[in-house]
Design an enzyme around this catalytic site. Structure first.
Site: not given
Ligand code: NAD
Length: 282
Positions: A51, A78, A193, A233
């Protein structure tokens, strides 16, 4: 605001049921969004080496440390796909800790299994070492299917604490959830979502109207009631707060049954992200 419940892990630690997703948050945005989230009551942050915002995340944690001490927070990162293998994984973790400016993370995950490369067993053995060394309180995986999980459990004897997988009303992952439940693995939902694809759904809108809540809150409440961890997020302060305000109402059995019918897995559909069997981006 009601307190965020935590779920017990199979290693005696626990994980908050809602965390802040950090994918596609710019490094320069991390300070603002993390400070907003901590003030709203979040304690869990989900980042990853890929990220490219571990540095900004670390800076944000230092800037807020007087109000939110490290031991009250839950930080996940991660290992990226180009860091598989025992030695590389050990180094990747050190690099992540350095960028974050932390002595340990609460949860370290193998981001993708890359089954065609067949290295995830060695990588997993490195994560076990990292946990033993205190660099990760808990270790887990992401995007592993039942076969991958069976292999690492069978060959190393160490069961992941968490499997972070794509999971939302269109892609409900019944088979993996059942396997996790049988083996004491907590299910963590990524893209909880559905990356915004569910907001126009008529069933969810009806349930939202019934409870006087937003569709996002209905979906997140569904994750909570299924006993999952969700990491929505948003960088919009009002939405960051909205996504945490899901602990003062409940869906009833009719609501849960109606949302269950939205699963598109039986039609071979519903997945938004890559298929872990074939995903191998490095
Ligand atoms: P998501 O399902 O959290 O949806 C995010 C989208 O929904 C954004 O466009 C955001 O603007 C919008 N949104 C958020 N809250 C809203 C609200 N209350 N009202 C209206 N719109 C709202 O999708 P995501 O970012 O893909 O997933 C969440 C997190 O999961 C990521 O940030 C990342 O931390 C993690 N993730 C992990 C993996 C993995 O392979 N392990 C893959 C993808 C994502």
């Amino acid at each position: 605001m009601n307190a965020i419940p935590s779920l017990p892990l199979n290693d005696k630690h626990s994980i908050p049921q809602i965390g802040l997703g950090m994918w596609q948050v710019a490094d320069t945005q991390a300070a603002d969004v993390i400070s907003t989230a901590l003030d709203a009551g979040y304690r869990s942050i989900d980042t990853a080496a890929i990220y490219q915002n571990e540095t900004g995340t670390g800076a944000a944690l230092r800037a807020t440390a007087a109000k939110y001490p490290r031991e009250k927070l839950y930080i996940t990162t991660k290992l990226w796909n180009n860091e598989h293998g025992f030695d590389r994984a050990l180094k990747a973790m050190d690099a992540s800790l350095k960028r974050l400016g932390l002595a340990y993370v609460d949860l370290y995950l193998i981001h993708w299994p890359l089954p065609t490369r067949n290295q995830f067993l060695d990588t997993w053995r490195a994560l076990v070492r990292l946990r033993d060394d205190g660099k990760a309180k808990s270790i887990g995986v992401s995007n592993f299917n039942v076969d991958h999980l069976r292999r690492i459990i069978g060959e190393t004897g160490v069961t992941p604490a968490v499997n972070q997988i794509e999971l939302h009303p269109h892609f409900q992952q019944a088979e993996l959830r059942a396997f996790h439940a049988a083996h004491g693995i907590v299910t963590e939902s990524w893209s909880p979502l559905g990356q915004g694809t569910l907001f126009q759904d008529a069933t969810l809108r009806r349930i939202a109207g019934k409870h006087g809540r937003t569709v996002a809150q209905i979906i997140l409440r569904w994750h909570i009631q299924l006993g999952l961890v969700a990491i929505p997020k948003s960088v919009t302060p009002a939405r960051v707060r909205e996504n945490l305000s899901v602990f003062d109402f409940a869906l009833d059995a009719d609501d849960m049954a109606a949302i269950a019918t939205l699963d598109r897995t039986p039609q071979g559909d519903g997945r938004i992200g890559p298929n872990p069997e074939t995903f191998s981006m490095a």
